[in-house]
Design a protein around this motif. Structure first.
Motif, PDB file in Angstrom:
ATOM      1  N   PHE A   1       0.760  -1.345  -0.371  1.00 61.99           N
ATOM      2  CA  PHE A   1      -0.100   0.163  -0.252  1.00 61.99           C
ATOM      3  C   PHE A   1       1.115   1.197   0.310  1.00 61.99           C
ATOM      4  O   PHE A   1       1.375   1.275   0.650  1.00 61.99           O
ATOM      5  CB  PHE A   1      -0.506  -0.252   1.390  1.00 61.99           C
ATOM      6  N   GLY A   2       0.633   2.033  -1.313  1.00 68.38           N
ATOM      7  CA  GLY A   2       1.229   3.915  -1.234  1.00 68.38           C
ATOM      8  C   GLY A   2       2.579   3.695  -2.018  1.00 68.38           C
ATOM      9  O   GLY A   2       3.284   4.573  -2.251  1.00 68.38           O
ATOM     10  N   ARG A   3       2.313   2.522  -3.295  1.00 69.40           N
ATOM     11  CA  ARG A   3       2.849   2.895  -4.444  1.00 69.40           C
ATOM     12  C   ARG A   3       2.693   4.067  -4.760  1.00 69.40           C
ATOM     13  O   ARG A   3       1.125   3.841  -4.857  1.00 69.40           O
ATOM     14  CB  ARG A   3       3.525   1.219  -4.937  1.00 69.40           C
ATOM     15  N   GLY A   4       2.821   3.882  -6.263  1.00 68.29           N
ATOM     16  CA  GLY A   4       2.784   5.753  -7.154  1.00 68.29           C
ATOM     17  C   GLY A   4       1.884   4.387  -8.728  1.00 68.29           C
ATOM     18  O   GLY A   4       1.563   3.092  -8.920  1.00 68.29           O
ATOM     19  N   GLY A   5       1.688   5.367  -9.373  1.00 65.05           N
ATOM     20  CA  GLY A   5       1.398   5.130 -10.734  1.00 65.05           C
ATOM     21  C   GLY A   5       1.979   3.895 -11.239  1.00 65.05           C
ATOM     22  O   GLY A   5       1.241   3.221 -12.268  1.00 65.05           O
ATOM     23  N   ARG A   6       2.812   4.262 -11.155  1.00 65.31           N
ATOM     24  CA  ARG A   6       3.928   3.167 -12.015  1.00 65.31           C
ATOM     25  C   ARG A   6       4.146   1.340 -11.507  1.00 65.31           C
ATOM     26  O   ARG A   6       4.180   0.498 -12.599  1.00 65.31           O
ATOM     27  CB  ARG A   6       5.745   3.533 -11.932  1.00 65.31           C
ATOM     28  N   MET A   7       3.641   1.562 -10.370  1.00 67.66           N
ATOM     29  CA  MET A   7       3.511   0.030  -9.920  1.00 67.66           C
ATOM     30  C   MET A   7       2.383  -0.607 -10.971  1.00 67.66           C
ATOM     31  O   MET A   7       1.970  -2.151 -10.826  1.00 67.66           O
ATOM     32  CB  MET A   7       2.933   0.105  -9.268  1.00 67.66           C
ATOM     33  N   LYS A   8       1.123   0.255 -11.446  1.00 68.06           N
ATOM     34  CA  LYS A   8       0.177  -0.061 -12.254  1.00 68.06           C
ATOM     35  C   LYS A   8       0.135  -0.449 -13.600  1.00 68.06           C
ATOM     36  O   LYS A   8      -0.588  -0.991 -14.495  1.00 68.06           O
ATOM     37  CB  LYS A   8      -1.424   1.223 -11.896  1.00 68.06           C
ATOM     38  N   ILE A   9       2.011   0.308 -13.956  1.00 66.75           N
ATOM     39  CA  ILE A   9       1.502  -0.376 -16.100  1.00 66.75           C
ATOM     40  C   ILE A   9       3.231  -1.247 -15.343  1.00 66.75           C
ATOM     41  O   ILE A   9       2.627  -2.316 -16.719  1.00 66.75           O
ATOM     42  CB  ILE A   9       3.154   1.310 -15.870  1.00 66.75           C
ATOM     43  N   GLU A  10       3.597  -1.086 -14.899  1.00 65.15           N
ATOM     44  CA  GLU A  10       4.805  -2.537 -14.765  1.00 65.15           C
ATOM     45  C   GLU A  10       4.032  -4.035 -14.244  1.00 65.15           C
ATOM     46  O   GLU A  10       3.092  -3.990 -13.076  1.00 65.15           O
ATOM     47  CB  GLU A  10       5.500  -2.145 -13.857  1.00 65.15           C
ATOM     48  N   THR A  11       4.836  -5.134 -15.327  1.00 69.84           N
ATOM     49  CA  THR A  11       3.957  -6.276 -14.038  1.00 69.84           C
ATOM     50  C   THR A  11       5.170  -6.968 -14.695  1.00 69.84           C
ATOM     51  O   THR A  11       5.605  -7.523 -15.557  1.00 69.84           O
ATOM     52  CB  THR A  11       2.588  -7.285 -15.275  1.00 69.84           C
TER      53      THR A  11
END
Ligand SMILES: Cc1cc2nc3c(=O)[nH]c(=O)nc-3n(C[C@H](O)[C@H](O)[C@H](O)COP(=O)(O)O)c2cc1C
Ligand SMILES: C=C(O[C@@H]1CC(C(=O)O)=C[C@@H](OP(=O)(O)O)[C@H]1O)C(=O)O
Length: 384
Positions: free
Chosen positions: A43-53
């Motif tokens: 919890f607390g991570r930003g938008g970049r982690m939604k882009i990367e897998t």
């Protein structure tokens, strides 16, 4: 055993080369990917982690699920690259659309890096200083932990402090605590603390601020005798501290009681020694499993402190390097808190350092040769 990494945060891919991994080690790519997935959680991570897998693309060194004793090359593709190909082009001149970054963020590598490498555009600094590279560190650590696991050594972690909140009610064995942390959104084993931490991260985000914290790594199954007191650079405590401090934003490391040892008399710090059932026994583990830079057969316990993320939505004062005028920048995206992710990176760095020390002691070219060396050594140790 050594590794090198390369790659920019918004470049096409990150690369790692691992050298000195023995042959015949079963390596699961799925397990490497699982560790990469764990690093992206929290919890607390930003938008970049939604882009990367993040997934690993193995280029060499593994055949039919086993190592060959040759260098292992790993690639992790940056999905975000497709949005940055113009800004990060490898050839040609910068197009007019690319605006140079000239406003350094306090707490990031921006100012020191731009001066050191004589760069006008801070992007040339932040791309490599970025904690994006921790993905390759976790991939290397994921191979190391499979080597350690083959010999009965396992690495766990959990978050013990986050901002002002301390986790202080913990019962259970090490694997049970780690299992509870694994299911938590913030890698804490206590559900009450988890709820408070999520609230604190949410409040920090609303205030445009960020939070740091402390995580603990525990390693079980460690044989006595890894590392050495004989030379400063062979001391395992020093090597673990270096490995953990190499992670972005880690500002302190302690082993066992750590800083608290300084506040107590020796009688309450050192672990007594007794001998029963034909074995040496330590009733306590305040040393965190290392004495004289050498493992003593107890679990290793090491903690690392992460500072709050430097990029703030409510920025601190800084100076534009071009005009020398003060400014308060606006930002596009950033993590608010990445302590749970940093704990996974910490596991990887500890695993790598221990695997190195393990191979220095029991080293052989194949896992079978290492097993023979380990068995002979343990037989001798158990007869003492
Ligand atoms: C997993 C992880 C994620 C991070 N995310 C960010 C981020 O989103 N924004 C940021 O400014 N710093 C972030 N950092 C911290 C910076 O990378 C770090 O503070 C910076 O490189 C300067 O290095 P130093 O703090 O070790 O001095 C992150 C660190 C880690 C370990
Ligand atoms: C990319 C990762 O972390 C990044 C670490 C980071 C920094 O400044 O360290 C800044 C952010 O990158 P961006 O500016 O692209 O949003 C984080 O997302 C990652 O962990 O994979």
């Amino acid at each position: 055993m050594r590794y090198l990494t390369a790659g920019e945060s918004h470049g096409p891919a990150l690369t790692a080369i691992l050298d000195g991994i023995p042959s015949n080690l079963p390596v699961s790519v799925e397990e490497i990917d699982h560790q990469l997935w764990r690093r992206q959680q929290g919890f607390g991570r930003g938008g970049r982690m939604k882009i990367e897998t993040d997934r690993v693309d193995v280029q060499s060194g593994i055949r039919f699920g086993r190592t060959m004793g040759t260098p292992i090359a790993l690639l992790i593709h940056n999905k975000d690259w497709r949005n940055w190909s113009e800004k990060m082009a490898i050839e040609g001149n910068a197009p007019d659309s690319v605006v140079e970054i000239t406003k350094p963020r306090p707490g990031h590598a921006d100012l020191a890096g731009a001066l050191k490498y004589n760069q006008e555009d801070i992007r040339n600094i932040l791309e490599r200083a970025s904690a994006r590279n921790t993905a390759t560190m976790v991939a290397c650590g994921a191979v190391a932990r499979q080597l350690l696991h083959r010999f009965g050594i396992d690495v766990y972690s959990h978050v013990v402090e986050l901002g002002p909140i301390k986790v202080d009610r913990l019962d259970g064995t090490i694997p049970e605590i780690a299992e509870r942390a694994e299911r938590s959104e913030v890698r804490v084993a206590d559900p009450e603390a988890e709820a408070q931490i999520i609230e604190a991260i949410t409040a920090a985000k609303e205030a445009g601020d960020t939070l740091g914290g402390i995580f603990e790594i525990i390693v079980t199954g460690v044989p006595v005798g890894l590392g050495s007191y004989a030379m400063p650079d062979r001391k395992l405590d020093g090597r673990l501290a270096q490995a953990l401090m190499s992670i972005q934003a880690i500002k302190g490391v302690e082993i066992g009681m750590g800083f608290d040892a300084a506040r107590h008399p020796g009688s309450l710090v050192h672990d007594e020694i007794n001998h029963r059932d034909d074995r040496y026994h330590r009733p306590t583990n305040r040393a965190g499993g290392i004495e004289g830079g050498v493992t003593n057969g107890q679990p290793i316990i090491v903690r690392a402190a992460m500072k709050p993320i430097p990029t703030l939505y409510k920025p601190l004062e800084s100076v534009d390097m071009r005009t020398k005028e003060s400014y308060r920048a606006t930002i596009e995206r950033s993590d608010v808190c990445a302590v749970p992710a940093a704990a996974v990176v910490g596991e990887a760095m500890v695993a790598w350092t221990l695997a190195q020390a393990f191979l220095e002691k029991f080293g052989g070219d194949s896992v079978e040769e290492i097993q023979d060396n380990l068995d002979a050594y343990l037989k001798r140790v158990n007869e003492r």
